[in-house]
Design a protein around this motif. Structure first.
Motif, short mmCIF file in Angstrom:
data_model
loop_
_atom_site.label_atom_id
_atom_site.label_comp_id
_atom_site.label_asym_id
_atom_site.label_seq_id
_atom_site.Cartn_x
_atom_site.Cartn_y
_atom_site.Cartn_z
N THR A 183 0.89 -1.12 0.67
CA THR A 183 0.01 0.14 -0.14
C THR A 183 0.83 1.29 0.01
O THR A 183 2.14 1.40 -0.01
CB THR A 183 -1.14 -0.10 1.23
OG1 THR A 183 -0.19 0.62 2.50
CG2 THR A 183 -1.47 -1.36 1.79
N SER A 184 0.57 2.09 -0.28
CA SER A 184 1.00 3.83 -0.27
C SER A 184 1.82 3.39 1.40
O SER A 184 2.75 4.39 1.33
CB SER A 184 0.42 4.53 0.12
OG SER A 184 -0.73 4.67 1.07
N LYS A 185 1.37 3.19 2.15
CA LYS A 185 2.61 3.11 4.02
C LYS A 185 3.04 1.58 3.96
O LYS A 185 4.15 1.41 4.68
CB LYS A 185 1.01 3.18 4.47
CG LYS A 185 0.94 4.54 4.64
CD LYS A 185 0.14 5.13 6.03
CE LYS A 185 -0.35 6.39 6.49
NZ LYS A 185 -1.29 6.64 4.99
N LEU A 258 6.09 -1.79 8.52
CA LEU A 258 6.65 -1.03 7.26
C LEU A 258 6.78 -2.40 6.63
O LEU A 258 6.65 -1.84 5.20
CB LEU A 258 8.06 -0.89 7.29
CG LEU A 258 8.57 0.48 8.74
CD1 LEU A 258 10.13 0.29 9.27
CD2 LEU A 258 7.77 1.80 8.73
#
Length: 419
Positions: A183-185, A258
């Motif tokens: 994902t974006s994160k 992360l």
């Protein structure tokens, strides 16, 4: 247990050996602390790399202090080049009497490590026999195994369930899972900042090996080349965590979200469980190509005696006392900080912490898919394959050509060692 800390070197992916490096620069900053400040007997120096688990340094010094027949000084070596510092020190008059490392035949051929058969033989049957084999040359045993460290992929079952992902059985499935989970994160997967930590499992999972039984290179196969091509695809996909603040041996990238999948070791399980509870699973390095088989790296550390020590008998006596006779310390070392599999069968059988849940799953994978150290696979050979990973996965060089170059280097090393 608190998260691993204070280690900024890659514990299991060994670096190039720096046999010719001058020792002075590397060792001035090492933290030396005596196990005992007074007492009779010989003075001995022991080298350890800085383990990441809290309490380990204090434990090693506590054991040393309990030994009454010599004064033990511990060099607890931080930084990312333990191998270089160790090998450099072994060339000087300040060489340690006792040190931890991995079984590698050049240390035996060069007369650097002492034959410990006499202290191990009486308890040989109580060791994991694969560990005995990996330390044996011409019927003699060099080094006492302290811990076995299986490594595998960690994931969160709840995250897989939500994304409707099955546990990957093949490298293709791992790459697909990493894509779905990014994902974006959060990145889909983390294989370490330089990816070299998975080079052996990639070889094994492709149905190949580092060396044949008669010590010939065995890693240059089409299946390994194909696996490298697939890893290159993963590397360029944007789905791989490439710049983690901590490296693969530390669980922080996984516990802090992360990455969704991380290659790491069993030692990190207590910190992971503390952070994430029981929502953690493990799986081996998946199958590469049609002839492959899943694999688990069995890393670990062994205690060696410097054969050139002026206190050779005293050093052997200390190693026998701590790593053969003191089962309570061996058990403490394996189970009280991180989780490691005790190489002594009797201790492993009574290790209740490893009997249930995630640790039990790790032990099962260790037994089913584990590959132990090959004593013929040396520092220079590891470096040759590190170059293959760097050039073919990170830089897009042709994998077959890279493997052929590494094979030549490994072959030259083998000829030096075995004639």
């Amino acid at each position: 247990m608190s998260a691993m800390r204070n280690v900024n070197w890659d514990r299991r992916t060994v670096l190039r050996a720096a046999m010719g490096m001058a020792a002075a620069g590397g060792l001035a900053a090492c933290g030396g602390n005596t196990g005992r400040s007074s007492g009779s007997g010989d003075s001995l120096v022991q080298y350890f790399h800085a383990y990441g688990e809290a309490g380990t340094e204090q434990a090693i010094k506590r054991y040393a202090k309990a030994y009454k027949d010599a004064n033990i000084t511990t060099q607890w070596i931080t930084g990312n080049n333990f191998e270089q510092k160790l090998f450099a020190a072994l060339l000087t008059k300040n060489a340690p009497d006792v040190f931890e490392f991995h079984p590698q035949i050049q240390l035996i051929k060069s007369g650097q490590v002492a034959d410990l058969t006499d202290i191990i033989e009486p308890v040989k049957s109580d060791f994991n026999q694969a560990d005995i084999t990996s330390h044996t040359v011409d019927g003699k045993i060099y080094g006492v195994r302290m811990i076995d460290d299986p490594q595998f992929f960690f994931y969160r079952p709840s995250v897989f369930e939500k994304a409707k992902i099955e546990v990957p059985q093949t490298l293709e499935e791992l790459i697909e899972a990493a894509d779905k989970l990014t994902t974006s994160k959060v990145k889909g997967a983390f294989l370490g900042n330089d990816i070299t930590t998975v080079q052996n499992p990639l070889i094994w999972s492709a149905g190949a090996d580092t060396l044949t039984a008669d010590n010939k290179p065995a890693f240059n196969t089409d299946a390994v080349a194909e696996g490298l091509t697939q890893l290159r695809g993963l590397f360029t996909s944007g789905n791989l965590l490439l710049d983690s603040p901590t490296d693969w041996w530390d669980p922080s990238a996984f516990t802090q979200g992360l990455t969704a999948i991380q290659w790491c070791g069993m030692w990190a399980m207590p910190a992971m469980i503390e952070a994430l509870g029981d929502d953690i699973g493990v799986f081996p390095f998946p199958k590469v190509g049609s002839a492959g088989k899943q694999s688990v790296t069995n890393g670990g550390w062994s205690m060696f005696v410097n054969a050139k020590s002026e206190n050779l008998e005293a050093a052997k006596a200390y190693v026998k006392w701590l790593w053969i006779d003191q089962k309570k310390y061996q058990e403490d070392w394996a189970l009280s900080y991180g989780f490691h599999i005790p190489p002594r069968t009797s201790i492993a059988q009574s290790a209740t912490k490893l009997k249930t849940g995630l640790p039990a799953e790790g032990v099962k994978l260790f037994n089913e898919f584990g590959h132990f150290d090959n004593i013929g696979w040396t520092q220079a050979m590891i470096a040759a394959v590190n170059d293959v990973m760097a050039n073919s996965v990170r830089k897009n060089a042709d994998p077959k050509a890279q493997l052929a170059t590494a094979e030549k280097k490994v072959d030259a090393e083998l000829k030096k060692l075995f004639g």
